[in-house]
Each structure stands twice: as structure tokens, then as C-alpha cells.
Design a protein around this motif. Structure first.
Motif, PDB file in Angstrom:
ATOM      1  N   LEU A 683      82.980  23.204  15.148  1.00 30.06           N
ATOM      2  CA  LEU A 683      82.225  22.247  14.490  1.00 30.06           C
ATOM      3  C   LEU A 683      82.646  21.031  14.713  1.00 30.06           C
ATOM      4  O   LEU A 683      81.817  19.950  13.686  1.00 30.06           O
ATOM      5  CB  LEU A 683      82.222  22.805  12.847  1.00 30.06           C
ATOM      6  CG  LEU A 683      81.565  24.175  12.672  1.00 30.06           C
ATOM      7  CD1 LEU A 683      81.773  24.231  11.240  1.00 30.06           C
ATOM      8  CD2 LEU A 683      79.998  23.900  12.702  1.00 30.06           C
ATOM      9  N   ILE A 684      83.722  20.702  15.226  1.00 26.49           N
ATOM     10  CA  ILE A 684      84.326  19.425  15.203  1.00 26.49           C
ATOM     11  C   ILE A 684      83.525  18.450  15.985  1.00 26.49           C
ATOM     12  O   ILE A 684      83.452  17.310  15.435  1.00 26.49           O
ATOM     13  CB  ILE A 684      85.707  19.469  15.673  1.00 26.49           C
ATOM     14  CG1 ILE A 684      86.301  18.232  15.542  1.00 26.49           C
ATOM     15  CG2 ILE A 684      85.562  19.491  17.172  1.00 26.49           C
ATOM     16  CD1 ILE A 684      86.800  18.023  13.926  1.00 26.49           C
ATOM     17  N   ASP A 685      82.550  18.745  16.897  1.00 24.47           N
ATOM     18  CA  ASP A 685      81.694  17.975  17.568  1.00 24.47           C
ATOM     19  C   ASP A 685      80.706  17.468  16.774  1.00 24.47           C
ATOM     20  O   ASP A 685      80.407  16.099  16.525  1.00 24.47           O
ATOM     21  CB  ASP A 685      81.206  18.584  18.792  1.00 24.47           C
ATOM     22  CG  ASP A 685      81.913  18.572  20.091  1.00 24.47           C
ATOM     23  OD1 ASP A 685      82.991  17.905  20.083  1.00 24.47           O
ATOM     24  OD2 ASP A 685      81.679  19.297  21.155  1.00 24.47           O
ATOM     25  N   SER A 686      80.024  18.310  15.914  1.00 19.75           N
ATOM     26  CA  SER A 686      79.051  17.975  15.049  1.00 19.75           C
ATOM     27  C   SER A 686      79.428  17.060  13.969  1.00 19.75           C
ATOM     28  O   SER A 686      78.572  15.908  13.569  1.00 19.75           O
ATOM     29  CB  SER A 686      78.040  19.125  14.575  1.00 19.75           C
ATOM     30  OG  SER A 686      78.808  19.877  14.085  1.00 19.75           O
ATOM     31  N   MET A 687      80.631  17.545  13.180  1.00 22.35           N
ATOM     32  CA  MET A 687      81.003  16.633  12.149  1.00 22.35           C
ATOM     33  C   MET A 687      81.470  15.378  12.601  1.00 22.35           C
ATOM     34  O   MET A 687      81.331  14.281  11.992  1.00 22.35           O
ATOM     35  CB  MET A 687      82.393  17.406  11.551  1.00 22.35           C
ATOM     36  CG  MET A 687      81.910  18.857  11.092  1.00 22.35           C
ATOM     37  SD  MET A 687      83.316  19.988  10.530  1.00 22.35           S
ATOM     38  CE  MET A 687      84.114  18.787   9.265  1.00 22.35           C
ATOM     39  N   GLY A 688      82.239  15.262  13.797  1.00 28.36           N
ATOM     40  CA  GLY A 688      82.751  13.761  14.308  1.00 28.36           C
ATOM     41  C   GLY A 688      81.425  12.953  14.422  1.00 28.36           C
ATOM     42  O   GLY A 688      81.533  11.775  14.109  1.00 28.36           O
ATOM     43  N   HIS A 689      80.206  13.647  14.930  1.00 22.99           N
ATOM     44  CA  HIS A 689      79.240  12.602  15.287  1.00 22.99           C
ATOM     45  C   HIS A 689      78.486  12.263  13.914  1.00 22.99           C
ATOM     46  O   HIS A 689      78.035  11.047  13.859  1.00 22.99           O
ATOM     47  CB  HIS A 689      78.136  13.450  16.098  1.00 22.99           C
ATOM     48  CG  HIS A 689      77.070  12.678  16.497  1.00 22.99           C
ATOM     49  ND1 HIS A 689      76.921  11.840  17.712  1.00 22.99           N
ATOM     50  CD2 HIS A 689      75.662  12.773  15.960  1.00 22.99           C
ATOM     51  CE1 HIS A 689      75.817  11.243  17.786  1.00 22.99           C
ATOM     52  NE2 HIS A 689      74.977  11.721  16.734  1.00 22.99           N
ATOM     53  N   TRP A 690      78.488  12.947  12.849  1.00 21.13           N
ATOM     54  CA  TRP A 690      78.049  12.704  11.703  1.00 21.13           C
ATOM     55  C   TRP A 690      78.822  11.527  11.191  1.00 21.13           C
ATOM     56  O   TRP A 690      78.539  10.610  10.730  1.00 21.13           O
ATOM     57  CB  TRP A 690      78.081  13.850  10.887  1.00 21.13           C
ATOM     58  CG  TRP A 690      78.007  13.733   9.371  1.00 21.13           C
ATOM     59  CD1 TRP A 690      76.678  13.380   8.639  1.00 21.13           C
ATOM     60  CD2 TRP A 690      78.710  13.610   8.236  1.00 21.13           C
ATOM     61  NE1 TRP A 690      76.853  13.251   7.389  1.00 21.13           N
ATOM     62  CE2 TRP A 690      77.980  13.014   6.978  1.00 21.13           C
ATOM     63  CE3 TRP A 690      80.202  13.347   8.159  1.00 21.13           C
ATOM     64  CZ2 TRP A 690      78.804  12.739   5.989  1.00 21.13           C
ATOM     65  CZ3 TRP A 690      81.039  13.094   7.342  1.00 21.13           C
ATOM     66  CH2 TRP A 690      80.355  12.844   5.955  1.00 21.13           C
ATOM     67  N   ALA A 691      80.204  11.890  11.172  1.00 23.68           N
ATOM     68  CA  ALA A 691      81.130  10.815  10.784  1.00 23.68           C
ATOM     69  C   ALA A 691      80.950   9.270  11.472  1.00 23.68           C
ATOM     70  O   ALA A 691      81.002   8.098  10.749  1.00 23.68           O
ATOM     71  CB  ALA A 691      82.669  11.063  10.902  1.00 23.68           C
ATOM     72  N   LEU A 692      80.715   9.432  12.506  1.00 24.54           N
ATOM     73  CA  LEU A 692      80.371   8.133  13.360  1.00 24.54           C
ATOM     74  C   LEU A 692      78.959   7.525  12.960  1.00 24.54           C
ATOM     75  O   LEU A 692      79.121   6.252  12.766  1.00 24.54           O
ATOM     76  CB  LEU A 692      80.321   8.438  14.809  1.00 24.54           C
ATOM     77  CG  LEU A 692      79.898   7.308  15.976  1.00 24.54           C
ATOM     78  CD1 LEU A 692      81.347   6.225  15.813  1.00 24.54           C
ATOM     79  CD2 LEU A 692      79.715   7.832  17.311  1.00 24.54           C
ATOM     80  N   GLU A 693      78.192   8.200  12.824  1.00 20.49           N
ATOM     81  CA  GLU A 693      76.810   7.705  12.206  1.00 20.49           C
ATOM     82  C   GLU A 693      76.811   7.042  10.726  1.00 20.49           C
ATOM     83  O   GLU A 693      76.557   6.022  10.322  1.00 20.49           O
ATOM     84  CB  GLU A 693      75.657   8.867  12.153  1.00 20.49           C
ATOM     85  CG  GLU A 693      75.262   9.413  13.620  1.00 20.49           C
ATOM     86  CD  GLU A 693      74.079   8.776  13.714  1.00 20.49           C
ATOM     87  OE1 GLU A 693      73.613   7.723  13.242  1.00 20.49           O
ATOM     88  OE2 GLU A 693      73.218   9.231  14.917  1.00 20.49           O
ATOM     89  N   VAL A 694      77.641   7.703   9.871  1.00 18.38           N
ATOM     90  CA  VAL A 694      77.613   7.182   8.660  1.00 18.38           C
ATOM     91  C   VAL A 694      78.649   6.077   8.615  1.00 18.38           C
ATOM     92  O   VAL A 694      78.261   5.101   7.897  1.00 18.38           O
ATOM     93  CB  VAL A 694      78.213   8.308   7.681  1.00 18.38           C
ATOM     94  CG1 VAL A 694      78.564   7.801   6.294  1.00 18.38           C
ATOM     95  CG2 VAL A 694      77.428   9.550   7.524  1.00 18.38           C
ATOM     96  N   ALA A 695      79.673   6.118   9.405  1.00 26.57           N
ATOM     97  CA  ALA A 695      80.502   4.939   9.187  1.00 26.57           C
ATOM     98  C   ALA A 695      80.066   3.684  10.025  1.00 26.57           C
ATOM     99  O   ALA A 695      80.253   2.399   9.538  1.00 26.57           O
ATOM    100  CB  ALA A 695      81.815   5.299  10.135  1.00 26.57           C
ATOM    101  N   CYS A 696      79.098   3.677  10.833  1.00 24.85           N
ATOM    102  CA  CYS A 696      78.745   2.558  11.396  1.00 24.85           C
ATOM    103  C   CYS A 696      77.502   2.169  10.388  1.00 24.85           C
ATOM    104  O   CYS A 696      77.224   0.855  10.322  1.00 24.85           O
ATOM    105  CB  CYS A 696      78.170   2.847  12.760  1.00 24.85           C
ATOM    106  SG  CYS A 696      79.198   3.224  14.036  1.00 24.85           S
ATOM    107  N   ARG A 697      76.766   3.028   9.935  1.00 20.21           N
ATOM    108  CA  ARG A 697      75.761   2.443   8.779  1.00 20.21           C
ATOM    109  C   ARG A 697      76.615   1.589   7.698  1.00 20.21           C
ATOM    110  O   ARG A 697      76.059   0.535   7.230  1.00 20.21           O
ATOM    111  CB  ARG A 697      74.948   3.722   8.161  1.00 20.21           C
ATOM    112  CG  ARG A 697      73.672   4.031   9.167  1.00 20.21           C
ATOM    113  CD  ARG A 697      72.845   4.750   8.473  1.00 20.21           C
ATOM    114  NE  ARG A 697      73.488   6.035   7.677  1.00 20.21           N
ATOM    115  CZ  ARG A 697      73.480   7.285   8.153  1.00 20.21           C
ATOM    116  NH1 ARG A 697      73.190   7.519   9.473  1.00 20.21           N
ATOM    117  NH2 ARG A 697      74.257   8.095   7.136  1.00 20.21           N
TER     118      ARG A 697
END
Length: 884
Positions: A683-697
Motif C-alpha cells: 500500500l505504500i505506493d498509493s499512500m505515498g502518492h496521496w501524501a504528495l498530493e496533499v502536501a503540495c496542495r
């Protein structure tokens, strides 16, 4: 012309046949009878037939010699073309000549005058001619009698031959006298030779078995009373000692005013025996097709064939793994004591290999017919057979792959090669061979299903079965069972460095060493991968497991030979006990597995006994694994941010995004718990991508609020392996509207060192986007400085484990100073994590550290709190020692 075949002079022939006419092959007239010449004066020598007559009968397609010759025996009607004369008669062929012998066709006396004839033209009475005709008739009658007699003899001979070929005979019974007239074939069928006087009904009935005698007698009586056909099947024990099956068709009739019974008899012995053998072969096939054990199948074959085919005894031989010939099954005729003695001795017989008779049959693959002579018997079994009166035998070889079996049937009477019997018994042998091959395949499939292909050890399914049986025995006997769950240490490193083939060699070597050093009652299984399970039964108390455990541990004191070199290997072992640590198979295996992981955490080569506390931890771990995949969907995951402070300017330059999980029932879950789970379950791929999206916003929001700081997001090793990582990061930045320079991606030492070459490629692609790259937790891994120099990094972060003891601990101080100096030599910005007091800050600033983060400045806080935090003046944190 010569007078045909009647030995008459031309004048006598002309007088005897006044209306004849002779033709040559061209149908030209050679001679005519006196009366016909008078009636047809133009019918002179040389005249042609069709000039003077038309042929009304028979109808000919053409009029020539061959057409008339073809109808030589037909009645011809010739019509005279010049008048009413019509002749009827027959053509006779002699020496390529045609002679028509006939007379005028007249219906009434008036026709005679109309044709110019008188009665005297028909009544030619020459005494010589009459005498010659009488002699000719007598001679012809004698000739005809001889011909008929010869034909009768030929017919009788052909009838006898036909009956012999068809195995059919006939007899005629006089019911009054009981006398029977047999044909030659009927005599053979019933076993009477030609010298035997004509058999009677009484003698015939004596040959029929008692159970069938009444039925045959009733059929004969019924046939005598009617003319209906009756059919009956019966056996005869013929005087020549042969048993035959006979089909009889009976019919009554009257001959010379007396009632007789005629019978057509057919020898059905061959067909009947074939039918019985076919039925027996079918029964054998049914038996072999059923799920019957080999011992029972072989016993059935021996008894069925032996009883039906009148053998005295039978033995099934088999070649064992130790190359000795052993009896697999034996049979003897029920009423034969000597044969029973022989079969009883054979049941316990074991002989050396090679065995002459059996080897000869196995080598040729064909039945072997042999005579047993006590004087020449070299084999022990032949000596015993001869003493028991068994004088002959036939061996049927059965070759089923590598398995050699033979069926041997013994006879008291001498036997000769019988191809029908040989063919039948060979077909039985083929069926048995096919059955044995099927059993071998089934055994191989069962072994494959219950054993590990690589090591030959018990598989997981077989382990569970055997462990369940061990628990049942232990419960009855009130003893204990120990389950040892073993995992080879550093096996992945061995596979990665030496290759999977080397790993397979090591697994096989471990399996062999374990198998050879446990009791037969113990179970050794490969559970999967590099995991093995051992089950020890019959333990009186928990301490009894120490001795076998110590023995297992000692097996790994010596290195294993792999690819020509010695490979030292250790194993981590977890132990659970029945009934203390579980009452069923699943619980014991699960608890031993948990204990093994605890042992592995203690370091290579350790052992650990299960405890109930471990079970609670294991249950919590399982609950987290089952809940984490839905955490994103349920918005249970969120980000917090920890600020970073520039030690030169005193300004906040960025924040690090940290993931948190608030479980609906367990509450907050530490990242140290759920991040490894996410990596394990993918799950680390999907969770990492989610974290990147939220942090950039969030970073874009802060920028819009007037605080264009940099946000750092952790990048997992799995994400670093994605070929499209740079493209995905670019898309996230574009969607958030964030400048690449405002994003920093943090990677760990261990993450980049899994595949340094590929990591360097991905990092260079990211640097081309303008994204900053930081190596996190520096000093805790095993990175090579040469690789570190080749990575396009911008920041080096000192792990909190070095910072926490500053400045008191001299080693920590020296290491930290060294790391800062290294980073500066590589032109990298240095960030220290985990700073908690002003003294630590002062040491770091004094040694050239660029930025800090930690609880001294702020704990991780939400995005909204970061917005408020950024409005504060935090420069005094650097100069006065103030805290957040």
C-alpha cells in the motif's frame, strides 16, 4: 457328315431324323433330312440359314454360331420364309457344327395336308435304328447312374467337410429303439471314434452332466411330438476326456411311417470358452478399475483365472527394491491339498535375483511355457512345486515401468503351448500392468500433493494432517507436542548474492540434515520459502523439548557446502507447546511463527518460546493489516507538518510532511507500526502518492497566504523503483500549481542502496524537474560515500539518534561534526532532526549546521496550525533559547 454321337450311318441318321438340318460355323447348310429336303428343295448344301428361316424363339440379338451355341439347350422355333412350315426343336453342337433336331409344329390333322406331310413322314421304323436307340438308352442310363453315384459321393464328402469346417454335425434318433445315426463330425464332437459302434441315446446321455441331462431329454421328447424347432445348449464330458459345449437344434419328422428326431449339433466349445474368457477379462477390468489395493487385485486375478481355467495353483511374483523376488499373492485349487501346501510355502518365499525363468519372461515380454522336472530343478520353488506334483507352468510377465511383476500358473498335467490361452492371459497381464502404472501415477500425485517438490519434505497440507493426528494421540496419552517453526537467517542475501540455484541447494542440504537427524516418529516439513517446521511427539513435560531443540540447533554449527564452497548458516526458531500454547493445529503453528519472529528480532541463530503476550501483539498486528487498506477510503489518514528553522537567518524555511493514522477503535497508530505494514502489503505506493498530493496542495495554500516555504515529503523505496516517478511528480506539481523548487523529496539510505544504479537514474530525472532531494536519517544505514557522491542530492539530514546526546556525549559530538563536514565537502545543505533544547542547537550552529527541526522549535502540527505558526517571529529561538 458323320452321324453325331449315335454311331449311325448317314442313311440311318436321315431316316431317324427326317427333319434335321446341319450347319457349319458360318450357318451354311451341310446336310438335311429326307423329308425336310422334300418340303424345302431350295435348302441345298451351301444355302444360308437366314435365307430360308427366321428364328422366332428364343429372341437373339444376332444370328450367328456363338449366339446359337449360347442357347444350345433352349427350344428353338424356326419359321420357313417361303411357306407355312414351322419347325421346333433343339440345336446340338458337335465339332464346331450345329445340328438342328426337330419336327414340324402341327396342331391338327388338317395341318399335315396343308404342309404336304403324311403320318408316314413321322413313323420311320427301322429295326436296326430301334435297337440302336435301345442300346444307346441303356448305356446312357448306366453312364447316368455312375455319374449320379459319383455326384452323391462327392456331395456326401463335401457335406462332411463342410460340417467339419463349421464344427457342425447331425444325428438321427429312432425314439422307439434309442438308436442314433451319427454323422462323422457329430461323432467327433461327442468324442466317439470311428471304431465305436453306433451310440445309443443312453450312451449319449451318459456324457451329459446330470444337471443338464434332464433338460436335454425333455427337449428330445418334445421334438418327437411336434415338428417345431427346439434349441438347447449342454456340455459333454467326452470319452476323450475333453469337456465340450454343444448347441443342439432338434426337430421331429416322419420317415417310412415312423417318427424320428433329427438333430443338428454345433461345437460351441471355442466360442463358449472365448465368451467365458471375455467375461472374465471384463470382470478383471472392473475389479482393476475400482479403487482396490494391489494385493487384493492380484489375489482376485489369480483365483478367478485359476478356478475357471482349471489350474492347480498360481503365484504372483514381484521384484522388490532390494532386488529379491518375493511372492505378492498365492492361490491353490480348493480341493487340492498338495497345491495348498505349495501356495502356503510360496507366500513366505523370497529368492535371489536373477531368477532364470522369471528373467527370461521379463526380458522377452512374452509368456513362458515350461516343464517342471524335479531331477533338473535348480530353483527352490521348482523343487517344491515338483514334490507337490506340479509338472508344468506358464509365466505371464507384467512390466509396469520400473516395476516387475509376473503371474505364474501351475498344472499337474503336461501342457502344450496354447496361443488362445496365451493371448488371453497376456491381455490380463496388460490390464494388470496398466493398473499398476495407474497406481504408480496416483502414488506420485499423492506424494507430489503432500510433499515439497524441491526438498522432498512433507508439504504444508501433510504437516497439518500429521500434526492433527499427533495432537489426538497426545490428548489420549496426556503427553505434550512441540512445534518448532524455523526460518533460515540471511537467506534472502544468499539468494541475491549467489543466485536462486544456490539457495535451492542450501534448502535441500538443510532438509536432508534435518531429516537424517530426527526420529522416524517426528515430522519435518517445509512450510514455505526458507521456513521449516518440526513436530516432536511424546514429550512428558515442557523441558523434554530442550534436548531435541539443542540437537536441531547444533545441526547449524557446521557450514553447508554450496557450489563448491562452505556457507555458514544459522536459523531462528520459535517454539509452541501443546496443550499449553494452543489446542489445535492452526493456533500452534501461528504461535510458533510469532515466537520465531521474536527470535529473529533478537538476532541470527536465536530461539524463543511462545508467550501469551506475543499473541495479543500478533492480534493487534493482524487487526492493523486488515484495517489499513480501507484507511484512505475512510479518511483516517492525515498529514502533520514539522517546521524547519534556518540557523543563520532565524526564519522558517520549510516543513516536513509526516503521515498519521487515527484508527476508529484503536485511536492514533504510530507510523513505526503502520508504515512497515503498508510496505509489506503493497500500500505504500498509493499512500505515498496521496501524501504528495496533499502536501503540495497545502504548500500552495501557504504560498497564497504569503509564505512560499518548501515542503518535504518522504519517498519510499518502492516509489523510487517506479519508472514514471518523475512524470507523476510533475503532474502533481502541475495540479497543485506549485513551483518545483518548493518541493523536496526525502529518501533514506537503505532505500537508495537497494538498487543504487536505478536510484541514481530516478533521482537525476527528479532533479531535472527542479525538485530538491534530501537523504534522510543519514548515518543509520550502510551507504557508500562513492555512491553518495554520485547521487544528485541537495540536502543531508542528520538522524535524531546522533543529535539526542549532544553535546554531552563526545562520540555523538564527533560523529555529528564529521557528518556536517562531509556534507559541506559535498556542497550539501545540512538539516539536524530531533533537536529538543538550546544546547543541541548551539552545538549544531557552532559546527556549521544549516537548519534544524524538532520539538525545540515545534512538534508536528496540522496545516492550519502551520499557517498560524508562519505568522510568528521565531528568530529569538536562535538567539535567546526561547521554546515553542
Amino acid at each position: 457328315m458323320e452321324a453325331l454321337k449315335f454311331n449311325l450311318s448317314p442313311e440311318q441318321f436321315a431316316a431317324a431324323f427326317p427333319f434335321h438340318v446341319a450347319f457349319d460355323e458360318q450357318l451354311r447348310v451341310l446336310q438335311t433330312g429326307a423329308v425336310l429336303h422334300r418340303l424345302c428343295p431350295a435348302l441345298v448344301k451351301g444355302a444360308e440359314l437366314d435365307e430360308h428361316f427366321t428364328v422366332q424363339r428364343p429372341v437373339l440379338k444376332r444370328l450367328d454360331y456363338e449366339a446359337i451355341h449360347l442357347h444350345e439347350k433352349s427350344l428353338f422355333v424356326l419359321q420357313h420364309r417361303a411357306g407355312p412350315l414351322r419347325l421346333r426343336g433343339q440345336f446340338v453342337v458337335q465339332d464346331r457344327r450345329l445340328v438342328f433336331l426337330g419336327s414340324p409344329w402341327v396342331a391338327e390333322m388338317v395341318d399335315l395336308g396343308r404342309l404336304g406331310l403324311s403320318l408316314s413322314d413321322f413313323a420311320v421304323h427301322d429295326p436296326v435304328v430301334d435297337l440302336l436307340f435301345l442300346l444307346q438308352t441303356k448305356n446312357k442310363s448306366l453312364d447316368d447312374g455312375k455319374v449320379l453315384a459319383q455326384r452323391l459321393r462327392t456331395s456326401q464328402q463335401r457335406l462332411a467337410e463342410a460340417q467339419e469346417l463349421a464344427k457342425m454335425g447331425s444325428w438321427v434318433l429312432d425314439p422307439e429303439t434309442g438308436q442314433i445315426d451319427f454323422s462323422d463330425e457329430a461323432r467327433r464332437i461327442y468324442g466317439f471314434d470311428s471304431t465305436t459302434e453306433d451310440p445309443t441315446l443312453v450312451r449319449l446321455m451318459a456324457l451329459v452332466p446330470a444337471v443338464e441331462r434332464v433338460g436335454l431329454n425333455e427337449a428330445i421328447q418334445q421334438a418327437a411330438q411336434s415338428e417345431a424347432h427346439l434349441e438347447f445348449d449342454h456340455r459333454v464330458n467326452a470319452p476323450d476326456r475333453a469337456e465340450r459345449w454343444i448347441h443342439v437344434t432338434l426337430q421331429g419328422s416322419v420317415q417310412n411311417d415312423a417318427i424320428i428326431v433329427r438333430a443338428a449339433v454345433r461345437d460351441e466349445t471355442t466360442n463358449k470358452k472365448s465368451a467365458l474368457r471375455l467375461a472374465l477379462a471384463h470382470h478383471v477390468a472392473q475389479k482393476l478399475a475400482a479403487d482396490v489395493e494391489p494385493e487384493r487385485a492380484m489375489a482376485f486375478i489369480l483365483s478367478s483365472i485359476g478356478a475357471q481355467m482349471d489350474w492347480a495353483a498360481a503365484v504372483c511374483w514381484g521384484m522388490e527394491a532390494d532386488s529379491r523376488v518375493r511372492c505378492l499373492s498365492a492361490w491353490a485349487a480348493s480341493d487340492d491339498a498338495a497345491s495348498h501346501e505349495f501356495s502356503a510355502a510360496m507366500r513366505v518365499f523370497s529368492g535371489p535375483h536373477p531368477d532364470g525363468n522369471l528373467d527370461a519372461a521379463w526380458s522377452s515380454g512374452k509368456p513362458l511355457w515350461r516343464v517342471i522336472d524335479l531331477a533338473d530343478a535348480s530353483q527352490v520353488r521348482d523343487q517344491l512345486a515338483a514334490r507337490c506334483g506340479l509338472n508344468a507352468a506358464v509365466v505371464i510377465p507384467v512390466v509396469a515401468g520400473a516395476q516387475l511383476v509376473a503371474l505364474e500358473f501351475f498344472s499337474r498335467a503336461p501342457i502344450t503351448v496354447d496361443r488362445e490361452i496365451e493371448g488371453f492371459m497376456s491381455s490380463i497381464g496388460s490390464q494388470l500392468a496398466q493398473y499398476l502404472r495407474r497406481k504408480q501415477a496416483e502414488a506420485a500425485l499423492r506424494h507430489a500433493a503432500h510433499h515439497d517438490e524441491l526438498t522432498g519434505l512433507a508439504s504444508r497440507s501433510l504437516l497439518q494432517d500429521q500434526l492433527a493426528q499427533a495432537l489426538q494421540r497426545a490428548a489420549r496419552q496426556k503427553t505434550k507436542v512441540a512445534v518448532l517453526f524455523m526460518d533460515l537467517d540471511r537467506f534472502k542475501s544468499i539468494n541475491d548474492s549467489l543466485g536462486h540455484s544456490a539457495g535451492d541447494v542450501l534448502l535441500r542440504a538443510c532438509a536432508n540434515r534435518l531429516r537424517e537427524n530426527v526420529r522416524l516418529s517426528d515430522t519435518v516439513a517445509r512450510f514455505g520459502g526458507d521456513e521449516f517446521v518440526l513436530v516432536f511427539e511424546g514429550l512428558e513435560n515442557a523441558q523434554d523439548v530442550n534436548a531435541p531443540l539443542a540437537k536441531v540447533v547444533s545441526l547449524f554449527n557446521l557450514p553447508f557446502e554450496v557450489k563448491g564452497g562452505e556457507l555458514p548458516t544459522t536459523a531462528s526458531i520459535g517454539i509452541s507447546l501443546f496443550p499449553d500454547d494452543g489446542q489445535d493445529v492452526e493456533t500452534l503453528l501461528m504461535n510458533a511463527d510469532a515466537a520465531m519472529y521474536r527470535a529473529k528480532g533478537m538476532g541470527p541463530g536465536n530461539q524463543h518460546f511462545y508467550s501469551s503476550q506475543m499473541s495479543a501483539q500478533g492480534k493487534q498486528q493482524l487487526a492493523l493489516e486488515s484495517s489499513l487498506p480501507r484507511a484512505l477510503e475512510r479518511d483516517e489518514l492525515f498529514l502533520v507538518y514539522q517546521p524547519k528553522l534556518d540557523l543563520t537567518t532565524g526564519h522558517v524555511t520549510g516543513v516536513e510532511a509526516l503521515m498519521r493514522w487515527r484508527h476508529p477503535t484503536m485511536g492514533p497508530v504510530s507510523p513505526l507500526q503502520f508504515i512497515p505494514i503498508a510496505e509489506d502489503i503493497g500500500l505504500i505506493d498509493s499512500m505515498g502518492h496521496w501524501a504528495l498530493e496533499v502536501a503540495c496542495r497545502d504548500a500552495r495554500t501557504w504560498s497564497d497566504q504569503g509564505h512560499p516555504i518548501q515542503v518535504s515529503v518522504n519517498l519510499s523505496a518502492r516509489q523510487l523503483n517506479r519508472h514514471l516517478l518523475a512524470e507523476e511528480v510533475a503532474q502533481v506539481l502541475a495540479r497543485a500549481g506549485l513551483q518545483p523548487a518548493q518541493l523536496e523529496l526525502e529518501i533514506t539510505e537503505s532505500g537508495v542502496m537497494r538498487n543504487p544504479a536505478q536510484a541514481a537514474l530516478r533521482l537525476r530525472e527528479l532533479r531535472l524537474l527542479g525538485v530538491s532531494l534530501a537523504i534522510d536519517d543519514f548515518g543509520t544505514g550502510y551507504s557508500s560515500l562513492s555512491y553518495l557522491r554520485n547521487f544528485p542530492l541537495s540536502t543531508l539530514k542528520i538522524d535524531r539518534s546522533f543529535v539526542k546526546d549532544l553535546p554531552i556525549n563526545e562520540d555523538a559530538s564527533a560523529l555529528t561534526a564529521g557528518i556536517i563536514a562531509l556534507a559541506r565537502s559535498l556542497r550539501l545543505k545540512v538539516v539536524a532532526e530531533g533537536v529538543e533544547n538550546f544546547e543541541q542547537l548551539g552545538y549544531l550552529r557552532a559546527n556549521g549546521c544549516d537548519e534544524i527541526q524538532g520539538y525545540y522549535l515545534s512538534k508536528p502540527i496540522s496545516a492550519d496550525e502551520i499557517s498560524r505558526f508562519l505568522k510568528r517571529d521565531v528568530s529569538n529561538f536562535v538567539t535567546s533559547g526561547a521554546t515553542a
